[in-house]
Write a protein that holds these residues in place. Structure first.
Motif, short mmCIF file in Angstrom:
data_model
loop_
_atom_site.label_atom_id
_atom_site.label_comp_id
_atom_site.label_asym_id
_atom_site.label_seq_id
_atom_site.Cartn_x
_atom_site.Cartn_y
_atom_site.Cartn_z
N GLU A 8 0.83 -1.21 0.00
CA GLU A 8 0.00 0.00 0.00
C GLU A 8 0.86 1.26 0.00
OE1 GLU A 8 -3.81 0.09 1.44
OE2 GLU A 8 -3.49 1.73 2.81
N GLU B 107 0.28 6.55 5.58
CA GLU B 107 0.18 5.23 4.95
C GLU B 107 1.30 4.31 5.43
OE1 GLU B 107 -2.39 4.50 3.13
OE2 GLU B 107 -3.17 6.51 2.84
N HIS C 101 0.19 0.62 6.97
CA HIS C 101 -1.08 0.06 6.50
C HIS C 101 -0.89 -1.31 5.87
CE1 HIS C 101 -3.30 4.21 6.46
NE2 HIS C 101 -2.84 3.85 7.63
N HIS D 21 -8.78 3.27 8.26
CA HIS D 21 -9.00 4.10 7.08
C HIS D 21 -10.25 4.97 7.17
CE1 HIS D 21 -5.88 1.55 5.34
NE2 HIS D 21 -5.71 2.53 4.48
FE LIG Z 1 -3.93 3.30 3.69
#
Ligand SMILES: [Fe+2]
Ligand SMILES: [Fe+2]
Length: 365
Positions: free
Chosen positions: A155, A181, A191, A277
């Motif tokens: 990601e 992230e 993530h 998220h």
């Molecule tokens: Fe993310």
């Protein structure tokens, strides 16, 4: 269920070929770098580039050389000129199909952020998130997670390609998003690592690229789109537009995915990726649309239409992905490709899904 480090972080095992182009590439990659034949004896003219297994896998094979590479494949293949030429042929077909699919969205007078909001508001795709929240059974949910693992285990990486290509406010905004992230530099908050725990909780292989072999063309297309935009500086506007659309359509679906897992009895370890998220992307969408894309277009006004093209392309390919999953399930089929002999490593098989019991609910006291 811990994985050996090499399988967790890549490189992945080369997938099986799906046609003449991917067969030529897989065969070549098994050997030291060398020139591919200029003519493979077949035309590259797929009826539907988004569902053409050979085209999408060929692109994916080529692109992965710029990420973690392939297990046992010479790293010098990354810049082998004849392989790059083949990739470029595939990219021309793919990019032309993307431009046919979404055209050139007009840039409203109110600016690029307003244009992004309009695209997102008009995005009434198949109800994949609602289905996963309310009705999907465990097998279907695990299929969805396997599809998405191709992206979520790396990601944010495709959008990081934009970093050295930007300066000023757009770069600062992108860094702010990417920092989240990547878990602010904390492995356990990255993530990709949160998603690995979701895979693990669902009893699925957590290895990098473990589900590529069973991911159909349309799933690879959602990934190839990001790599196409990420690896070409001329498409940096489209890359940022793609990220903005991604962030702007993330919060509500992720709430639904988390609720779907809770409905199936899973705990907060399984849902953490999705829960994270819900709030993070409500913030990211503002940064992405106004600071990042707005900042880019203030610096380079000519890129406004590319930003909207990238956003529209991302939304459109994701609609194709959602339609594939829902269509497969409505027809009583798996949405994944069936792995075949030779046997894949243990825990990769999704034909015979390993039994997994959701965690027991907490005892009431
Ligand atoms: Fe993310
Ligand atoms: Fe985000």
């Amino acid at each position: 269920m811990s994985e050996p480090a090499d399988r967790r972080y890549g490189p992945a095992t080369l997938p099986r070929a799906r046609g003449p182009f991917s067969a030529a590439v897989v065969e070549a990659l098994r050997r030291p770098p060398h020139d591919l034949p200029a003519d493979l004896g077949v035309d590259l003219d797929p009826a539907d580039p988004f569902t053409d297994e050979d085209l999408q896998l060929t692109l994916f094979l080529c692109y992965e050389l710029h990420y973690r590479g392939w297990l046992g494949v010479d790293e010098s293949w990354e810049w082998q000129p004849t392989l790059l030429a083949l990739r470029a042929r595939c990219e021309r077909v793919f990019e032309a199909a993307l431009r046919r699919l979404v055209g050139a969205p007009p840039v409203p007078a109110a600016g690029v952020a307003a244009g992004l909001a309009e695209l997102v508001a008009a995005d009434n795709g198949p109800a994949l998130a609602a289905t996963l929240q309310r009705r999907a059974d465990l097998t279907q949910f695990r299929e969805f997670v396997a599809h998405r693992s191709v992206y979520h285990l790396r990601e944010a990486d495709p959008h990081s390609w934009a970093l050295p290509r930007l300066g000023g406010p757009a770069k600062a905004a992108l860094v702010e998003i990417q920092t989240d992230e990547y878990g602010n530099g904390r492995l356990d908050r990255m993530h990709a690592e949160l998603f690995r725990r979701t895979l693990d909780r669902l009893g699925l292989d957590t290895g990098y690229g473990a589900h590529v072999d069973v991911a159909p063309a349309v799933t690879l297309a959602t990934n190839n789109l990001m790599s196409l935009f990420g690896l070409h500086r001329r498409l940096r506007g489209a890359l940022l537009g793609h990220l903005a659309a991604f962030e702007m359509t993330s919060s509500l679906p992720n709430r639904r995915y988390g609720n779907g897992l809770r409905r199936l009895g899973f705990d907060e370890v399984a849902t953490r990726f999705y829960d994270e998220h819900v709030e993070a992307d409500a913030v990211h969408e503002q940064i992405a649309a106004h600071d990042m894309c707005g900042g880019l277009v203030r610096a380079e006004p000519a890129l406004a239409s590319d930003v909207l093209f990238g956003a529209a392309a991302g939304l459109a390919v994701d609609r194709l992905f959602a339609a594939h999953l829902l269509g497969s399930w409505a027809a009583g089929r798996s949405s994944l490709r069936a792995p075949a002999a030779p046997a894949l490593p243990p825990r990769v098989s999704l034909v015979a899904l390993p039994a997994v019991a959701p965690p027991a609910p907490p005892a009431l006291v």
